[in-house]
Design an enzyme around this catalytic site. Sequence first.
Site, short mmCIF file in Angstrom:
data_model
loop_
_atom_site.label_atom_id
_atom_site.label_comp_id
_atom_site.label_asym_id
_atom_site.label_seq_id
_atom_site.Cartn_x
_atom_site.Cartn_y
_atom_site.Cartn_z
N ARG A 141 45.59 51.70 33.64
CA ARG A 141 46.24 50.67 34.47
C ARG A 141 46.93 49.61 33.60
O ARG A 141 46.48 49.34 32.48
CB ARG A 141 45.19 50.04 35.40
CG ARG A 141 44.68 51.08 36.39
CD ARG A 141 43.68 50.51 37.36
NE ARG A 141 44.25 49.47 38.19
CZ ARG A 141 43.54 48.71 39.01
NH1 ARG A 141 42.24 48.90 39.12
NH2 ARG A 141 44.12 47.79 39.74
N LYS A 170 34.43 41.22 47.15
CA LYS A 170 34.50 41.68 45.75
C LYS A 170 35.15 40.62 44.86
O LYS A 170 34.65 40.30 43.79
CB LYS A 170 35.26 43.00 45.70
CG LYS A 170 35.34 43.62 44.32
CD LYS A 170 35.50 45.12 44.39
CE LYS A 170 36.91 45.59 44.68
NZ LYS A 170 37.84 45.40 43.56
N SER A 171 36.28 40.10 45.29
CA SER A 171 37.00 39.11 44.46
C SER A 171 36.14 37.87 44.24
O SER A 171 36.07 37.34 43.12
CB SER A 171 38.30 38.69 45.15
OG SER A 171 39.18 39.78 45.22
N GLY A 202 39.65 46.49 37.45
CA GLY A 202 40.83 45.79 36.95
C GLY A 202 40.64 44.28 36.99
O GLY A 202 41.09 43.56 36.10
N ARG A 252 34.20 36.37 40.65
CA ARG A 252 34.44 35.00 40.20
C ARG A 252 33.14 34.19 40.17
O ARG A 252 32.91 33.40 39.25
CB ARG A 252 35.48 34.34 41.11
CG ARG A 252 36.90 34.88 40.83
CD ARG A 252 37.81 34.70 42.01
NE ARG A 252 39.19 35.06 41.76
CZ ARG A 252 39.68 36.31 41.80
NH1 ARG A 252 38.88 37.33 42.05
NH2 ARG A 252 40.96 36.55 41.57
N ASP A 278 45.30 45.36 49.59
CA ASP A 278 44.21 46.34 49.49
C ASP A 278 43.94 47.07 50.81
O ASP A 278 43.18 48.04 50.84
CB ASP A 278 42.92 45.65 49.01
CG ASP A 278 43.04 45.17 47.57
OD1 ASP A 278 43.90 45.68 46.83
OD2 ASP A 278 42.27 44.28 47.19
N GLN A 312 45.03 38.40 39.87
CA GLN A 312 44.33 38.69 38.63
C GLN A 312 45.03 38.04 37.45
O GLN A 312 44.39 37.43 36.59
CB GLN A 312 44.22 40.21 38.44
CG GLN A 312 43.38 40.86 39.52
CD GLN A 312 43.32 42.37 39.38
OE1 GLN A 312 43.95 42.96 38.51
NE2 GLN A 312 42.55 43.00 40.24
N SER A 355 50.25 38.30 41.60
CA SER A 355 48.97 38.91 41.23
C SER A 355 47.93 37.83 40.99
O SER A 355 48.08 36.98 40.11
CB SER A 355 49.12 39.75 39.96
OG SER A 355 47.85 40.02 39.41
N LYS A 369 47.30 50.52 41.46
CA LYS A 369 45.91 50.20 41.84
C LYS A 369 44.99 51.28 41.24
O LYS A 369 45.38 51.97 40.32
CB LYS A 369 45.80 50.10 43.36
CG LYS A 369 46.59 48.92 43.95
CD LYS A 369 46.06 47.58 43.45
CE LYS A 369 46.87 46.41 43.96
NZ LYS A 369 46.47 45.15 43.32
C1 S3P Z 1 42.17 41.00 43.10
C2 S3P Z 1 43.53 40.89 43.17
C3 S3P Z 1 44.40 41.97 43.66
C4 S3P Z 1 43.60 43.03 44.43
C5 S3P Z 1 42.34 43.43 43.74
C6 S3P Z 1 41.45 42.21 43.54
C7 S3P Z 1 41.41 39.85 42.57
O1 S3P Z 1 45.02 42.58 42.56
O2 S3P Z 1 44.41 44.16 44.67
O3 S3P Z 1 41.64 44.38 44.50
O4 S3P Z 1 40.17 39.81 42.75
O5 S3P Z 1 42.01 38.96 41.97
P1 S3P Z 1 46.32 41.93 41.85
O6 S3P Z 1 45.95 40.58 41.40
O7 S3P Z 1 46.62 42.81 40.69
O8 S3P Z 1 47.39 41.95 42.89
#
Ligand code: S3P
Length: 434
Positions: free
Chosen positions: A122, A21-22, A94, A26, A316, A169, A167, A343
């Site tokens: 959130r 997913k991450s 998020g 990107r 996660d 993100q 984080s 989350k």
């Molecule tokens: C993610 C970062 C994590 C993770 C989320 C995906 C990302 O969150 O929990 O599912 O893709 O950068 P945080 O950056 O808020 O820790």
Amino acid sequence: MNLLIHPTQELFGSTAVPGDKSISHRAAMFAALAEGRSHVRNFLPGGDCQATLGVLRGLGVAIEEISPSELSITGVGLHGLHEPAAPLDCVNSGTAMRLLAGLLAGQPFFSVLSGSSQLVKRPMGRVVEPLRQMGALIHGRQGGRLAPLAVQGTRLHGIDYTLPVASAQVKSALLLAGLYSDGLAIVRQPGPARDHTERMLAAMGAPIQTLGLVAISERPKQPLTPLDIAVPGDISSAAFLLAAGLLVPQSHLTITGVGVNPTRTGILDILQMMGANLRLENERDEAGEPVADLVVQHADLHGIEISGDLIVRAIDELPVLAVLATQAHGRTLVRDAAELRVKETDRIATVAAELHKLGAQVEERPDGFVIDGPVTLRSAPVWSHGDHRLAMALAVAGMVASGPVLVEEAACVSDSFPGFERVLQVLGVEMEDG
Ligand code: S3P
């Protein structure tokens, strides 16, 4: 949709899991900024990443879906995004909202980021506040702490910022803003947050440096080169299958092509510490990310204490770890995990509430939980709270309960693992959906 999971005797076979997913988020966003056409295979066709595609289309990016998991994205260049005519809907994601806040802050136009009733609860202050320190003009509810966020793009300057929590993100949002700022964006992390942004942008020729826990970006002097990648399988999705293989007696599973970036493999370390029978095979590299096949067999687990960087590297996976802990011998203690409370749901509260319904011994703590095992879980209806990772963790619990477990409101599994039910059935889980 509900899932009815029956106690399962044995799991056997080999399967892949959908794309990470991450990395999928990107790949889509960065491909949009490249000059030329990118080809992305094994893109996660889940709800969260679909939301990112929708937003990018709203910004004028042409995306051709050759299939739901294979995309051709025509990059518009770093300065080619268009002002969206309508609010950009990040749905439940998020990651989409926070990364896009950083990307949009330095564009020469106005945009609004919005999302589902879950997402607008959130915390966004963690990204809005440092972006404002870079000169960004962002408004939101409660002084910018909550979405919708209205972003009036403007000229940005550099920042030297220490993240209060590790984080990826927030780090990524600031690094993206750094591509449009007059000075360096220097981001210091308290722990090893996932580094997919740094790896992918660097591979595209962006000026990104990493020095230990410090990541630095600046305005590129050349266009970003397009991507040609196969997204590795998502270790966060694989974690549910690993847990099932460990818990269900006589199981032997292989999960192929899983991303094993060291910032993501906390769950593998945790499982090994608990006594798991787990090994990596066929280790290789794909598009700058390490990938391996994971082989797991049933094992008797024991409880452990988890805190610090291990939490950052497995954040996660903690809902499914809680299910494993109910079956492990002794006490499992999770500390330093207060991030779980912000989350998709408050995962400390929701995990404890639903596992209690199954008879587990779970004690909630402000920054984690304590679980004593092993306990024979009972048959009961449980609720996902609309949280994909909780729904899948509860499905794993159902495989080892004394009778059927009904997971209510389970359609959310497709936020990160579309096809979850089919994969379980193929591996031998006795279940019904509907
Ligand atoms: C993610 C970062 C994590 C993770 C989320 C995906 C990302 O969150 O929990 O599912 O893709 O950068 P945080 O950056 O808020 O820790």
